[in-house]
Design a protein around this motif. Structure first.
Motif, PDB file in Angstrom:
ATOM      1  N   LEU A 183       0.830  -1.205   0.000  1.00  0.00           N
ATOM      2  CA  LEU A 183       0.000   0.000   0.000  1.00  0.00           C
ATOM      3  C   LEU A 183       0.865   1.255   0.000  1.00  0.00           C
ATOM      4  N   TYR A 184       1.967   1.209   0.743  1.00  0.00           N
ATOM      5  CA  TYR A 184       2.896   2.340   0.819  1.00  0.00           C
ATOM      6  C   TYR A 184       3.480   2.662  -0.557  1.00  0.00           C
ATOM      7  N   GLU A 185       3.936   1.646  -1.257  1.00  0.00           N
ATOM      8  CA  GLU A 185       4.491   1.862  -2.599  1.00  0.00           C
ATOM      9  C   GLU A 185       3.404   2.333  -3.568  1.00  0.00           C
ATOM     10  N   SER A 186       2.192   1.817  -3.388  1.00  0.00           N
ATOM     11  CA  SER A 186       1.082   2.257  -4.233  1.00  0.00           C
ATOM     12  C   SER A 186       0.787   3.737  -4.018  1.00  0.00           C
ATOM     13  N   MET A 187       0.832   4.178  -2.755  1.00  0.00           N
ATOM     14  CA  MET A 187       0.599   5.593  -2.459  1.00  0.00           C
ATOM     15  C   MET A 187       1.671   6.474  -3.105  1.00  0.00           C
ATOM     16  N   ILE A 188       2.927   6.033  -3.048  1.00  0.00           N
ATOM     17  CA  ILE A 188       4.003   6.813  -3.669  1.00  0.00           C
ATOM     18  C   ILE A 188       3.775   6.908  -5.174  1.00  0.00           C
ATOM     19  N   GLY A 189       3.359   5.780  -5.778  1.00  0.00           N
ATOM     20  CA  GLY A 189       3.074   5.802  -7.213  1.00  0.00           C
ATOM     21  C   GLY A 189       1.939   6.754  -7.555  1.00  0.00           C
ATOM     22  N   GLN A 190       0.896   6.760  -6.731  1.00  0.00           N
ATOM     23  CA  GLN A 190      -0.220   7.681  -6.973  1.00  0.00           C
ATOM     24  C   GLN A 190       0.216   9.125  -6.774  1.00  0.00           C
ATOM     25  N   ALA A 191       1.077   9.364  -5.775  1.00  0.00           N
ATOM     26  CA  ALA A 191       1.540  10.724  -5.514  1.00  0.00           C
ATOM     27  C   ALA A 191       2.411  11.251  -6.650  1.00  0.00           C
ATOM     28  N   ASN A 192       3.038  10.348  -7.398  1.00  0.00           N
ATOM     29  CA  ASN A 192       3.899  10.743  -8.520  1.00  0.00           C
ATOM     30  C   ASN A 192       3.220  10.507  -9.866  1.00  0.00           C
ATOM     31  N   ALA A 193       1.895  10.531  -9.878  1.00  0.00           N
ATOM     32  CA  ALA A 193       1.159  10.311 -11.128  1.00  0.00           C
ATOM     33  C   ALA A 193       1.361  11.495 -12.073  1.00  0.00           C
ATOM     34  N   THR A 194       1.240  11.213 -13.366  1.00  0.00           N
ATOM     35  CA  THR A 194       1.393  12.249 -14.400  1.00  0.00           C
ATOM     36  C   THR A 194       0.113  12.351 -15.223  1.00  0.00           C
ATOM     37  N   ASP A 195      -0.006  13.483 -15.925  1.00  0.00           N
ATOM     38  CA  ASP A 195      -1.139  13.642 -16.824  1.00  0.00           C
ATOM     39  C   ASP A 195      -0.770  13.131 -18.213  1.00  0.00           C
ATOM     40  N   GLY A 196      -1.626  13.378 -19.181  1.00  0.00           N
ATOM     41  CA  GLY A 196      -1.377  12.869 -20.529  1.00  0.00           C
ATOM     42  C   GLY A 196      -0.195  13.506 -21.223  1.00  0.00           C
TER      43      GLY A 196
END
Length: 438
Positions: free
Chosen positions: A117-130
């Motif tokens: 879950l922690y790694e998933s949160m980091i991935g979501q926090a570093n999400a990009t747009d198109g």
């Protein structure tokens, strides 16, 4: 007055040209569907039509801008939905890990799930747009906003700004929230939190740094609010455990003075001895209750001299909220074997604090998500207003330059008859000559 043959021919030719010009003008209007084909047809209407057409183009541009803003906000809202689901799952795992029936192996298994879950949160926090821009880095959208440092903690590398987009002439709308707002904030009105461990104040960062762990097996409950009218209510403080000359445990309360960034020792007292601004009391279950600044915290177990308990307002400068730090602390205690009383106390205290931190984090994410939803609703309203405005502009433009076909067809028929009459008159006139009678 003498009328020559040249005069009659010139007059007839001019009449024919005039009739043909009027006929051509009506023909162009019918073919184009516009009453004002050239500005000279109606200068005033043509001038007004240019202004209306420009306003219409600007409104169309705002419509395209709202489409872009809606896409950005919708993507952010979707990510925050995923983050809130992850926080709920993490809270469920911590509740499960709080059971005394679990073994160290069981807690390690839960820690493994928390890591996911922690790694998933980091991935979501570093999400990009198109377009490859990072959503939650503020103006620094060309690099990941959350980066793991050398000690394994996650640090925010973005800024405090919020990207905005003009969606109407009088509305500049935020289209993304920065990472601090989502992952390093708490909602207004969040309560107090307690945390065990050894702390020092870093004047450079203006916050507490945890640089050690308690050696005793003391656990805490609370804090609970007892008196919001207390003159010290709202102050952050820490409880220091010490011993007097006779070896008896004493408790020292230090209040943090935000004006001078220093600790102010208020009182030292033995257990069960009211003293000055704060008091201690032994509860019926044998726990020790400490009360200061309108707050009370219950302690169970036996502390060791040097142990500390921090009590601070959630989201205060002295205890910066951080969803990733909360996850890191929970993973740490779950991965460490609780093989002595001090570690068991650290496990219980850390899990209790982490669960309250997760509750605050969830409330904050839901609040920010609600704000995003409100902006999406506002875009729908602005879209409706923009559509009505476009209809008004279209109607005004039509009234100014568009053709009334009924009038145009009547005019067309009239000009056709006039041109035919002029042609017939010219034929008759050009046939008049004295030579026809000689």
């Amino acid at each position: 007055m003498r009328i020559s043959s040249v005069t009659m021919f010139e007059t007839s030719t001019a009449s024919l040209n005039r009739q043909q010009s009027e006929f051509l003008k009506v023909s162009q209007q019918i073919a184009s569907g516009r009453r004002v084909v050239n500005p000279s047809d109606d200068p005033q209407a043509a001038s007004r039509a240019v202004g209306v057409d420009q306003a219409k183009a600007v409104t169309e541009q705002f419509k395209d801008s709202r489409v872009s803003a809606r896409n950005s906000i919708s993507q952010s809202e979707s990510i925050m939905n995923s983050v809130s689901d992850a926080v709920i799952s993490a809270k469920t795992l911590l509740v499960q890990a709080s059971s005394d029936t679990l073994s160290d192996v069981d807690r390690e298994s839960i820690a493994s799930e928390l890591k996911g879950l922690y790694e998933s949160m980091i991935g979501q926090a570093n999400a990009t747009d198109g377009n490859g821009r990072y959503l939650f880095g503020g103006y620094k959208d060309n690099a990941p906003p959350f980066v793991k440092s050398a000690d394994g903690t996650v640090q925010y590398q973005g800024d405090n700004n919020v990207r905005e987009q003009r969606v109407d002439a009088s509305r500049l709308m935020p289209v993304n929230d920065n990472g601090i707002t989502i992952f390093k904030s708490v909602p207004s009105g969040a309560g107090y939190l307690a945390e065990s461990g050894k702390y020092s104040f870093d004047a450079a960062s203006n916050k507490f740094d945890r640089n050690g762990f308690n050696q005793g097996d003391v656990t805490f409950r609370g804090p609970q609010i007892r008196d919001v009218n207390n003159e010290d209510y709202g102050s952050d403080f820490r409880v220091n455990v010490a011993s007097d000359i006779g070896g008896n445990l004493t408790y020292q309360v230090e209040r943090f003075d935000t004006g001078t960034s220093t600790w102010a020792t208020t009182d030292t007292a033995s257990a069960n001895l009211p003293n000055g601004d704060w008091a201690t009391n032994i509860n019926e279950n044998g726990s020790l209750s400490l009360e200061f600044g309108g707050l009370a915290i219950d302690l169970e177990g036996t502390p060791e001299p040097g142990d500390q308990i921090l009590v601070a307002q959630a989201g205060s400068e002295q205890r910066e909220p951080d969803l990733f730090r909360t996850m890191e602390q929970a993973i740490r205690v779950l991965e460490s074997p609780a093989d002595n009383p001090a570690k068991k106390a650290d496990l219980r205290n850390t899990l209790n604090t982490s669960m309250r931190d997760l509750d605050n984090a969830l409330d904050n994410v839901l609040t920010v998500r609600a704000s995003a939803g409100a902006r999406l609703n506002e875009l729908d309203v602005v879209d409706a207003v923009g559509s009505n405005r476009m209809l008004n502009y279209t109607q005004t433009l039509s009234d100014l330059v568009d053709l009334d076909y009924a009038d145009a067809i009547s005019e067309y028929s009239l000009r056709q008859v006039g041109m035919q009459a002029a042609q017939k008159a010219f034929v008759d006139i050009k046939g008049l000559s004295l030579f026809n009678y000689m």
